[in-house]
Scaffold this active site. Sequence first.
Site, PDB file in Angstrom:
ATOM      1  CB  THR A   1     -22.004  25.201  -7.538  1.00  0.00           C
ATOM      2  OG1 THR A   1     -20.904  24.454  -8.025  1.00  0.00           O
ATOM      3  CG2 THR A   1     -21.520  26.364  -6.701  1.00  0.00           C
TER       4      THR A   1
ATOM      5  NE  ARG B   1     -12.184  20.664 -10.336  1.00  0.00           N
ATOM      6  CZ  ARG B   1     -13.447  21.091 -10.266  1.00  0.00           C
ATOM      7  NH1 ARG B   1     -13.993  21.353  -9.100  1.00  0.00           N
ATOM      8  NH2 ARG B   1     -14.151  21.262 -11.350  1.00  0.00           N
TER       9      ARG B   1
ATOM     10  N   GLY C   1     -12.384  24.601  -8.752  1.00  0.00           N
ATOM     11  CA  GLY C   1     -13.214  24.859  -9.926  1.00  0.00           C
ATOM     12  C   GLY C   1     -13.524  26.336 -10.091  1.00  0.00           C
ATOM     13  CG  ASP C   2     -17.317  27.231 -11.713  1.00  0.00           C
ATOM     14  OD1 ASP C   2     -17.174  26.041 -11.347  1.00  0.00           O
ATOM     15  OD2 ASP C   2     -18.417  27.808 -11.709  1.00  0.00           O
TER      16      ASP C   2
ATOM     17  CB  THR D   1     -24.205  25.520 -10.953  1.00  0.00           C
ATOM     18  OG1 THR D   1     -24.121  24.137 -10.570  1.00  0.00           O
ATOM     19  CG2 THR D   1     -25.498  25.745 -11.699  1.00  0.00           C
ATOM     20  N   GLY D   2     -22.047  23.841 -12.676  1.00  0.00           N
ATOM     21  CA  GLY D   2     -21.752  22.901 -13.747  1.00  0.00           C
ATOM     22  C   GLY D   2     -20.291  22.540 -13.687  1.00  0.00           C
TER      23      GLY D   2
ATOM     24  N   GLY E   1     -16.751  23.097 -13.695  1.00  0.00           N
ATOM     25  CA  GLY E   1     -15.955  24.305 -13.498  1.00  0.00           C
ATOM     26  C   GLY E   1     -14.935  24.530 -14.585  1.00  0.00           C
TER      27      GLY E   1
HETATM   28  N1  GLY Z   1     -18.843  24.255 -10.570  1.00  0.00           N
HETATM   29  C1  GLY Z   1     -18.165  23.741  -9.476  1.00  0.00           C
HETATM   30  C2  GLY Z   1     -16.943  23.010  -9.766  1.00  0.00           C
HETATM   31  O1  GLY Z   1     -16.670  22.653 -10.907  1.00  0.00           O
HETATM   32  O2  GLY Z   1     -16.199  22.731  -8.851  1.00  0.00           O
END
Ligand code: GLY
Length: 297
Positions: A150, A177, A179-180, A200-201, A203
Amino acid sequence: MEWAVITTWEMSLKGCGITAEALRHQENLDEAVMKGINDVEDNPEYHSVGFGGGPDREGHVRCDGGFMDGDTLHFGAVGSMEGFRSAVRVAHGLVKGDANNFLVGPGAEKFAAEHGFERRDNLTEESKKSWEEEVEKRKKPLSAYDGHDTVCFLGMQNGRCVAATSTSGLFMKEPGRVGDTPLPGNGFYADSEIGAAAGTGMGEEIMKGALSFAAVLYMKQGYTAQEAADKAVMTLDQSLKKRNGYAQPMSLIVMDKEGNFGVGTNIEFTFCTASSQSGPTLYKAMPSEEGAVITKA
Ligand code: GLY
């Protein structure tokens, strides 16, 4: 410090410089940060953000983005949005107002179309090819770092903090889906009275610890930006390992309201910084039991 910016991954070094240049010329902070993120969103070489981003299981590039104004705590966010150039700009368009700040899928796309945001099919020939190849050999479990990074920017200008994020999300994710990245408190958070953070990583892992909010809360309790970053990541990492036997990759950039930086990570992680006192610089952070070990890259 008059202004400062910290950004995730080596891919953002040029964008970090673009934001720094804009802030040096006293341009608006929001615009300066979005310009930097656009540089990453527009580059088809980066397969985790915007143009050329990783498609979902159905072969569509559906993007997530977020923006938070640390002065008002207003945020805007989009999830699973297809067909527009910049997830962060559409998210920023949703910052105003007290409701309807987080739109997903067709709702986000309708908003973006009605408000004249630039359209773009982010599926490139290369991202389509990688999707087709993956469909062929698809049997392995998803990994967060199969081209999945990200872009996050934290900016500070004269005490005002913002956080901004953009991603195409996990390669081969399930349609829908999210994510974070567009979730305030998880992928990003900004409070000009304290500071800001962004993650980042993986989510799904970051969301288990509301990682960005945790770091800002630690700064509120008196920890420095670096201590807060380490504490947020290490606490969640250890908690997940204790419960599940493993923790998936996660990294966090943090900045206090004075523009001091911090980074926490449980994997090798690159990031960039610039400020009114120093030019754009690329760093590498390595995890250790005492916290991130940071060197110039
Ligand atoms: N960190 C971004 C995601 O998991 O989509």
